[in-house]
Motif scaffolding. Structure first.
Motif, PDB file in Angstrom:
ATOM      1  N   ASP A 628       0.838  -1.206   0.000  1.00  0.00           N
ATOM      2  CA  ASP A 628       0.000   0.000   0.000  1.00  0.00           C
ATOM      3  C   ASP A 628       0.865   1.246   0.000  1.00  0.00           C
ATOM      4  OD1 ASP A 628      -2.441  -1.111  -0.131  1.00  0.00           O
ATOM      5  OD2 ASP A 628      -2.861  -1.042   2.023  1.00  0.00           O
ATOM      6  N   TYR A 634       4.121   5.497  -5.590  1.00  0.00           N
ATOM      7  CA  TYR A 634       4.011   5.458  -7.054  1.00  0.00           C
ATOM      8  C   TYR A 634       3.037   6.538  -7.527  1.00  0.00           C
ATOM      9  CZ  TYR A 634       2.811   3.873 -11.703  1.00  0.00           C
ATOM     10  OH  TYR A 634       2.582   3.826 -13.045  1.00  0.00           O
ATOM     11  N   ILE A 685      -3.287  -6.845 -14.699  1.00  0.00           N
ATOM     12  CA  ILE A 685      -2.237  -7.850 -14.486  1.00  0.00           C
ATOM     13  C   ILE A 685      -1.836  -7.988 -13.013  1.00  0.00           C
ATOM     14  CG2 ILE A 685      -1.273  -7.627 -16.821  1.00  0.00           C
ATOM     15  CD1 ILE A 685       1.022  -6.000 -15.437  1.00  0.00           C
ATOM     16  N   HIS A 686      -2.612  -7.361 -12.118  1.00  0.00           N
ATOM     17  CA  HIS A 686      -2.300  -7.500 -10.685  1.00  0.00           C
ATOM     18  C   HIS A 686      -2.798  -8.859 -10.215  1.00  0.00           C
ATOM     19  CE1 HIS A 686      -2.513  -3.132 -11.329  1.00  0.00           C
ATOM     20  NE2 HIS A 686      -1.562  -3.074 -10.399  1.00  0.00           N
ATOM     21  N   ASP A 687      -1.883  -9.680  -9.708  1.00  0.00           N
ATOM     22  CA  ASP A 687      -2.374 -11.003  -9.272  1.00  0.00           C
ATOM     23  C   ASP A 687      -1.900 -11.409  -7.891  1.00  0.00           C
ATOM     24  OD1 ASP A 687       0.272 -11.536  -9.794  1.00  0.00           O
ATOM     25  OD2 ASP A 687      -0.092 -13.199 -11.167  1.00  0.00           O
ATOM     26  N   SER A 731     -11.009 -10.853  -9.512  1.00  0.00           N
ATOM     27  CA  SER A 731     -10.233  -9.817  -8.841  1.00  0.00           C
ATOM     28  C   SER A 731      -9.954  -8.678  -9.831  1.00  0.00           C
ATOM     29  CB  SER A 731      -8.913 -10.440  -8.364  1.00  0.00           C
ATOM     30  OG  SER A 731      -8.181  -9.518  -7.626  1.00  0.00           O
TER      31      SER A 731
HETATM   32 CO1  B1M Z   1      -0.135  -1.404 -10.055  1.00  0.00          CO
HETATM   33  N1  B1M Z   1      -1.574  -0.112  -9.650  1.00  0.00           N
HETATM   34  N2  B1M Z   1      -0.148  -0.874 -11.868  1.00  0.00           N
HETATM   35  N3  B1M Z   1       1.272  -2.713 -10.257  1.00  0.00           N
HETATM   36  N4  B1M Z   1      -0.184  -1.574  -8.134  1.00  0.00           N
HETATM   37  C1  B1M Z   1      -2.153  -0.138  -8.253  1.00  0.00           C
HETATM   38  C2  B1M Z   1      -3.403  -1.015  -8.168  1.00  0.00           C
HETATM   39  C3  B1M Z   1      -2.485   1.397  -8.039  1.00  0.00           C
HETATM   40  C4  B1M Z   1      -3.618   1.642  -7.037  1.00  0.00           C
HETATM   41  C5  B1M Z   1      -1.181   2.124  -7.635  1.00  0.00           C
HETATM   42  C6  B1M Z   1      -1.400   3.580  -7.464  1.00  0.00           C
HETATM   43  O1  B1M Z   1      -1.323   4.326  -8.422  1.00  0.00           O
HETATM   44  N5  B1M Z   1      -1.643   4.011  -6.248  1.00  0.00           N
HETATM   45  C7  B1M Z   1      -2.817   1.850  -9.516  1.00  0.00           C
HETATM   46  C8  B1M Z   1      -4.287   1.734  -9.914  1.00  0.00           C
HETATM   47  C9  B1M Z   1      -4.989   3.066  -9.862  1.00  0.00           C
HETATM   48  C10 B1M Z   1      -6.452   2.896 -10.110  1.00  0.00           C
HETATM   49  O2  B1M Z   1      -6.867   2.483 -11.136  1.00  0.00           O
HETATM   50  N6  B1M Z   1      -7.229   3.252  -9.118  1.00  0.00           N
HETATM   51  C11 B1M Z   1      -1.927   0.935 -10.305  1.00  0.00           C
HETATM   52  C12 B1M Z   1      -1.508   1.176 -11.639  1.00  0.00           C
HETATM   53  C13 B1M Z   1      -1.987   2.474 -12.259  1.00  0.00           C
HETATM   54  C14 B1M Z   1      -0.716   0.269 -12.367  1.00  0.00           C
HETATM   55  C15 B1M Z   1      -0.240   0.404 -13.823  1.00  0.00           C
HETATM   56  C16 B1M Z   1      -1.279   0.953 -14.815  1.00  0.00           C
HETATM   57  C17 B1M Z   1       1.041   1.192 -13.789  1.00  0.00           C
HETATM   58  C18 B1M Z   1       1.527   1.533 -15.124  1.00  0.00           C
HETATM   59  O3  B1M Z   1       1.884   0.697 -15.909  1.00  0.00           O
HETATM   60  N7  B1M Z   1       1.533   2.807 -15.316  1.00  0.00           N
HETATM   61  C19 B1M Z   1       0.120  -1.069 -14.160  1.00  0.00           C
HETATM   62  C20 B1M Z   1      -1.137  -1.845 -14.579  1.00  0.00           C
HETATM   63  C21 B1M Z   1      -0.973  -2.694 -15.714  1.00  0.00           C
HETATM   64  C22 B1M Z   1      -2.267  -3.515 -15.921  1.00  0.00           C
HETATM   65  O4  B1M Z   1      -2.779  -4.113 -15.016  1.00  0.00           O
HETATM   66  N8  B1M Z   1      -2.750  -3.501 -17.128  1.00  0.00           N
HETATM   67  C23 B1M Z   1       0.502  -1.572 -12.820  1.00  0.00           C
HETATM   68  C24 B1M Z   1       1.440  -2.583 -12.647  1.00  0.00           C
HETATM   69  C25 B1M Z   1       1.800  -3.067 -11.394  1.00  0.00           C
HETATM   70  C26 B1M Z   1       2.932  -4.075 -11.191  1.00  0.00           C
HETATM   71  C27 B1M Z   1       3.097  -5.082 -12.335  1.00  0.00           C
HETATM   72  C28 B1M Z   1       4.207  -3.304 -11.072  1.00  0.00           C
HETATM   73  C29 B1M Z   1       2.569  -4.636  -9.771  1.00  0.00           C
HETATM   74  C30 B1M Z   1       1.686  -5.894  -9.829  1.00  0.00           C
HETATM   75  C31 B1M Z   1       2.448  -7.197  -9.733  1.00  0.00           C
HETATM   76  C32 B1M Z   1       1.519  -8.353  -9.634  1.00  0.00           C
HETATM   77  O5  B1M Z   1       0.416  -8.291  -9.082  1.00  0.00           O
HETATM   78  N9  B1M Z   1       1.955  -9.447 -10.160  1.00  0.00           N
HETATM   79  C33 B1M Z   1       1.730  -3.507  -9.199  1.00  0.00           C
HETATM   80  C34 B1M Z   1       1.466  -3.333  -7.811  1.00  0.00           C
HETATM   81  C35 B1M Z   1       2.241  -4.228  -6.876  1.00  0.00           C
HETATM   82  C36 B1M Z   1       0.529  -2.382  -7.331  1.00  0.00           C
HETATM   83  C37 B1M Z   1       0.197  -2.033  -5.872  1.00  0.00           C
HETATM   84  C38 B1M Z   1       1.340  -1.196  -5.311  1.00  0.00           C
HETATM   85  C39 B1M Z   1      -0.025  -3.194  -4.921  1.00  0.00           C
HETATM   86  C40 B1M Z   1      -1.082  -4.214  -5.368  1.00  0.00           C
HETATM   87  C41 B1M Z   1      -1.023  -5.416  -4.482  1.00  0.00           C
HETATM   88  O6  B1M Z   1      -0.489  -6.444  -4.863  1.00  0.00           O
HETATM   89  N10 B1M Z   1      -1.496  -5.265  -3.236  1.00  0.00           N
HETATM   90  C42 B1M Z   1      -1.149  -1.222  -6.049  1.00  0.00           C
HETATM   91  C43 B1M Z   1      -1.404  -0.188  -4.972  1.00  0.00           C
HETATM   92  C44 B1M Z   1      -2.273  -0.745  -3.870  1.00  0.00           C
HETATM   93  O7  B1M Z   1      -3.088  -1.625  -4.072  1.00  0.00           O
HETATM   94  N11 B1M Z   1      -2.152  -0.182  -2.728  1.00  0.00           N
HETATM   95  C45 B1M Z   1      -1.118  -0.851  -7.468  1.00  0.00           C
HETATM   96  C46 B1M Z   1      -1.433  -6.331  -2.215  1.00  0.00           C
HETATM   97  C47 B1M Z   1      -2.567  -7.333  -2.459  1.00  0.00           C
HETATM   98  C48 B1M Z   1      -2.472  -8.452  -1.471  1.00  0.00           C
HETATM   99  O8  B1M Z   1      -3.756  -6.615  -2.260  1.00  0.00           O
HETATM  100  O9  B1M Z   1      -4.666  -7.170  -4.560  1.00  0.00           O
HETATM  101  O10 B1M Z   1      -5.898  -5.622  -3.035  1.00  0.00           O
HETATM  102  P1  B1M Z   1      -5.020  -6.776  -3.225  1.00  0.00           P
HETATM  103  O11 B1M Z   1      -5.743  -8.066  -2.601  1.00  0.00           O
HETATM  104  C49 B1M Z   1      -6.329  -8.128  -1.312  1.00  0.00           C
HETATM  105  C50 B1M Z   1      -7.796  -7.678  -1.286  1.00  0.00           C
HETATM  106  O12 B1M Z   1      -8.074  -6.638  -2.177  1.00  0.00           O
HETATM  107  C51 B1M Z   1      -8.581  -8.917  -1.522  1.00  0.00           C
HETATM  108  O13 B1M Z   1      -7.807  -9.873  -0.861  1.00  0.00           O
HETATM  109  C52 B1M Z   1      -6.410  -9.604  -1.018  1.00  0.00           C
HETATM  110  C53 B1M Z   1      -5.715 -10.073   0.234  1.00  0.00           C
HETATM  111  O14 B1M Z   1      -6.269  -9.489   1.370  1.00  0.00           O
HETATM  112  N12 B1M Z   1      -8.837  -9.408  -2.871  1.00  0.00           N
HETATM  113  C54 B1M Z   1      -9.876 -10.256  -3.057  1.00  0.00           C
HETATM  114  C55 B1M Z   1      -8.203  -9.254  -4.032  1.00  0.00           C
HETATM  115  N13 B1M Z   1      -8.771  -9.972  -4.979  1.00  0.00           N
HETATM  116  C56 B1M Z   1      -9.796 -10.605  -4.413  1.00  0.00           C
HETATM  117  C57 B1M Z   1     -10.716 -11.501  -4.957  1.00  0.00           C
HETATM  118  C58 B1M Z   1     -11.681 -12.010  -4.101  1.00  0.00           C
HETATM  119  C59 B1M Z   1     -11.749 -11.637  -2.778  1.00  0.00           C
HETATM  120  C60 B1M Z   1     -10.850 -10.762  -2.233  1.00  0.00           C
HETATM  121  O15 B1M Z   1     -12.568 -12.869  -4.501  1.00  0.00           O
HETATM  122  C61 B1M Z   1     -12.377 -13.511  -5.683  1.00  0.00           C
END
Ligand code: B1M
Length: 791
Positions: A628, A634, A685-687, A731
């Motif tokens: 986070d 970022y 591509i977030h997984d 997701s």
């Molecule tokens: Co990106 N990204 N990212 N990124 N990334 C975010 C999501 C972002 C919020 C960052 C930011 O700007 N603050 C932003 C999105 C903004 C928006 O739309 N609101 C963003 C962006 C913009 C991007 C790119 C577009 C960046 C770019 O290229 N300019 C690009 C996207 C490309 C694409 O998808 N087409 C991109 C790329 C990436 C990386 C590849 C570098 C990497 C992902 C690597 C990977 O996943 N393999 C990445 C990362 C790491 C993030 C942040 C920093 C962290 C995401 C994460 O893994 N969190 C993220 C910022 C953030 O979220 N704070 C961000 C930890 C994870 C455990 O949490 O996935 O939420 P989360 O899952 C939780 C719950 O949500 C829930 O349970 C999980 C565990 O408790 N949950 C579910 C999730 N799925 C569930 C499904 C369920 C139930 C619960 O049922 C089926």
């Protein structure tokens, strides 16, 4: 007629090709370069229109032509490129003083270590285009719309290695003045100038109004001609089509201002057409620029950080040199890069501005190791690097893959050194540190050292390295053995600065070998050298006494206005001064390891955390909050995509360890509760989160069918049917992919009405879950288990 940039005359390029082709019926998804072979008359007519509107140069229809694109067309790359250049050339050659540029854009893949494209493959990809385009008769080469400075360097090297044509290079910038990958205007300028571009600038990006501050910075920074090709404003999307909001009049007015301020090459990008170029031509009549090119400055850079010598003391961190460091030697022998990376991060946190990197040990492959170290260090630390080796092969390998403009350490006055090192400096766009020794050794007098410094400078200039890119190390001798030498070194520093106008560097701590209380001698020598005009000490940035000497020097010499820096650092009782929070040896915790993108450290930190808490707690309390905070950094652009990717990789390494433990701990019973298909939706591509949910659900006896990330709706439906799944978990993490979630659920409702759908992901809320038509929303993995277990 050969293409030449004459700074008294503005050169006008054409406008957009893509939007012109769309007007002539090019459909979305069609490959524009194929038209070079199938409808050459369309391409020719566009070039003719632009020439008739008054431009001097047209860009051949080769922007996206590369081996990956060519594969999709079933035509050879050489055919696509040469036909395009021939069409443009024909249009140019039936007019006077008109030219055809081979146009090269990014190749569509991301270079290692951020992506998966090896640097040498990138060079080869661009080399193929350059060879085909030069053979077909292009007058010049335009590298444009690059957002990754590293890819642009690969392209520029390809140009230099395969042709003698003039080359212009432009990047696309965001409104904050950095490229999408985080390169700054100043770093781009330092890098491209040194690599030998004939002009540099900005294209695409934004409308001309938003480009004003970027163009101002370019004109201030660049000592070579500046090029500007803006869009016709920011695209507005209407009915799936892009529309641009800047009129030809506004556009031409801005271009006139840019030209008056000093842009020598102008043109249009997306949304512009011959109407825009015609007005530009009219407005530029009689326009001359009063700009005087700024003098070259001595500087080096990484993509996001430039360091200039002369304004203030530059600290070059010396700790990445195995000489006398047993732990580093041992680490290099077993290729433990994490040790190197930690030392790099530590020095950055201690205040180093540049890091010296030396991987020289007799029993390792130094060229490979130096190259590897440079790539790895640049992926975790954004400081410019000083490549330090006595092996020209190691220097060449490292300089080639370096991202930005490095400082090469070193050349000396020996003929063989000058002959081997200077061409590497020139070819790879580096600055070089010259040591004042030659075949007769180190002169004992300051005058002797000055003579060698002058010789190094002149030899460098002979092969086109400007004197601003030559720095001199006047060499510190051990005072316990040669007491009179300290004064000679100090005198030489002053003479080199005053008589040659070169910047100086000094490895200070050699001075105290063999004496007790070495820090006292070191910091005094440092202060004395600073007084002689030393620009950059090579030192241990963790040496408190040396740092204090520099801080005091800056106050006393008026380099720290109102002593603000000093007060911030040393206010309060001197004795009570809290030490800066600096990462200590072996002490990266999990959030730090994720922040700095260190995989191995993340694993080690996870292992120690497991002694105190369970895997789920680590995910909840350590991994998610760390990601986070990385996400916030970022968003506020204090870090950029390469660091975000590195952090995600470190988090994944930690999670992978936890996953194995969670899976091993086994589930609460043996009967499969339900079959569940899980996926991150198309376009996303977030997984990491989805993978956590999967593992935890498995642990609670759900049979999981994991489709991965970026999954199209049809694939989800297919998997549900094939596996007779009862539940689908989707997701999504981005605002933009919520609609993709809705499309998937709509299709599921139609094709698989029996499935229950649960959704999650950082961007979702209860109301968004309702909007997309899901049955359930879970804020985290455990909630998903609770919801589905109670059904
Ligand atoms: Co990106 N990204 N990212 N990124 N990334 C975010 C999501 C972002 C919020 C960052 C930011 O700007 N603050 C932003 C999105 C903004 C928006 O739309 N609101 C963003 C962006 C913009 C991007 C790119 C577009 C960046 C770019 O290229 N300019 C690009 C996207 C490309 C694409 O998808 N087409 C991109 C790329 C990436 C990386 C590849 C570098 C990497 C992902 C690597 C990977 O996943 N393999 C990445 C990362 C790491 C993030 C942040 C920093 C962290 C995401 C994460 O893994 N969190 C993220 C910022 C953030 O979220 N704070 C961000 C930890 C994870 C455990 O949490 O996935 O939420 P989360 O899952 C939780 C719950 O949500 C829930 O349970 C999980 C565990 O408790 N949950 C579910 C999730 N799925 C569930 C499904 C369920 C139930 C619960 O049922 C089926």
């Amino acid at each position: 007629m050969t293409f030449r940039i004459n700074e008294n005359e503005t050169i006008i390029f054409d406008g957009a090709m893509g939007t012109m082709l769309q007007k002539r019926g090019l459909k979305r998804g069609e490959i524009p370069e194929l038209l070079n072979l199938t409808s050459p008359e369309i391409i020719r007519s566009i070039h003719d229109e632009y020439f008739d509107a008054g431009c001097d140069v047209v860009s051949a229809n080769t922007f996206g032509a590369n081996r990956y694109k060519a594969e999709k067309t079933g035509r050879s790359l050489a055919d696509l490129v040469s036909s395009a250049v021939e069409i443009a050339k024909k249009a140019a050659s039936c007019r006077k003083k008109k030219y055809a540029a081979l146009d090269i854009g990014p190749c569509g893949r991301v270079l290692q270590p951020t992506g998966d494209l090896p640097f040498e493959e990138a060079v080869e990809v661009f080399s193929e285009i350059v060879r085909a385009g030069s053979k077909a008769g292009a007058d010049l080469i335009l590298l444009e719309t690059f957002t990754d400075l590293y890819e642009l360097k690969a392209a520029l090297i390809a140009v230099k290695e395969n042709s003698n044509l003039p080359v212009l290079a432009t990047m696309s910038f965001e409104e904050n003045g950095t490229s999408f990958f985080g390169a700054t205007v100043e770093s781009m300028t330092l890098t491209l100038q040194a690599l030998g571009a004939d002009a540099l600038g900005v294209n695409c990006s934004l409308g001309p109004k938003q480009l004003v501050p970027i163009v101002e910075r370019l004109l201030r920074a660049s000592s070579i001609p500046v090029m500007v090709q803006p869009n016709a404003g920011l695209p507005l999307f209407e009915n799936g089509e892009a529309r641009y909001d800047v009129t030809p009049e506004e556009f031409a007015d801005h271009i006139k201002k840019f030209a008056e301020e000093g842009a020598v090459i102008v043109g249009g990008c997306c949304g512009t057409d011959p109407g825009y170029i015609r007005l530009v031509k009219e407005r530029l009549k009689g326009v001359t620029s009063l700009r005087k090119r700024p003098p070259l400055r001595t500087g080096v850079c990484s993509p996001s950080r430039s360091v200039f010598f002369g304004d203030d003391t530059v600290i070059i961190g010396e700790r990445l040199n195995p000489t006398g460091k047993k732990a580093l030697q041992a680490a290099l022998r077993v290729k433990d890069m994490d040790h190197v990376l930690k030392e790099a991060i530590r020095q950055q946190e201690q205040g180093a501005h540049i890091l010296d990197v030396n991987m020289g040990l007799p029993d390792i492959d130094e060229p490979e190791m130096l190259k590897k170290a440079v790539i790895e260090i640049q992926s975790v630390v954004d400081l410019p690097l000083q490549l330090d080796s006595s092996d020209p092969n190691a220097l060449e390998k490292a300089a080639r893959v370096y991202n930005g403009k490095p400082l090469i350490n070193s050349v000396n006055g020996k003929k063989v050194s000058l002959q081997k090192i200077l061409p590497i400096v020139k070819k790879y766009g580096a600055a070089v540190l010259g040591l004042t020794l030659d075949d007769d050794g180190i002169p004992s007098s300051a005058e002797g050292r000055l003579r060698i410094a002058r010789n190094i400078m002149e030899e460098a200039q002979k092969i086109g390295i400007p004197k601003e890119d030559v720095l001199i190390d006047c060499l510190v001798m051990t005072v316990s053995a040669q007491q009179e030498q300290a004064a000679e070194t100090l005198k030489a520093v002053r003479m080199v600065r005053e008589e040659l106008g070169l910047k100086t560097v000094l490895g200070v701590s050699n001075v105290s070998f063999g004496l007790p209380s070495r820090p006292i001698i070191n910091r005094t020598m440092l202060t004395m050298a600073l007084m002689q005009g030393l620009d950059a000490p090579i030192m241990n940035p963790g040496d408190e006494g040396m740092r204090e000497a520099i801080a005091a020097f800056r106050v006393l010499m008026g380099k720290d206005p109102q002593a603000a820096g000093f007060i911030a650092e040393y206010s309060g009782s001197y004795e009570m001064q809290p030490k800066k929070e600096v990462v200590m040896e072996g002490s990266f915790d999990l959030p730090q390891a994720i922040k700095h993108g260190l995989k191995r450290e993340a694993e080690k930190a996870t292992e120690s955390l497991l002694l105190k808490m369970g895997p789920l707690e680590i995910i909840e309390n350590e991994i998610i909050p760390s990601l986070d905070s990385i996400g916030k950094e970022y968003e506020s652009q204090t870090i950029f995509l390469p660091q975000l990717i590195k952090s995600a990789e470190a988090a994944k390494a930690s999670f992978e360890l936890l996953r194995r433990i969670i899976s091993k701990e086994g589930s609460a019973g043996s009967e499969v509760r339900a079959k569940m298909v899980i996926a991150t939706v198309q376009g996303d591509i977030h997984d990491i989160g989805k993978n956590i949910v999967k593992v935890i659900m498995e642990n609670y006896n759900f049979r999981m069918i994991d489709l991965g990330k970026d999954v199209p709706p049809e694939k989800v439906v297919e998997a549900v049917k094939e596996n007779s799944a009862e539940i689908v978990g989707l997701s999504a993490l981005m605002t933009t992919t919520v609609s993709s979630m809705k499309t998937t659920i709509d299709l599921l409702r139609k094709e698989c009405p029996w499935v229950k759908v649960i959704v999650g992901g950082a961007v979702l809320t209860d109301s968004l879950a309702e909007y997309v038509g899901a049955d359930h929303y879970a804020k985290d993995a455990m909630q998903a288990v609770r919801i589905l277990s109670s059904k």
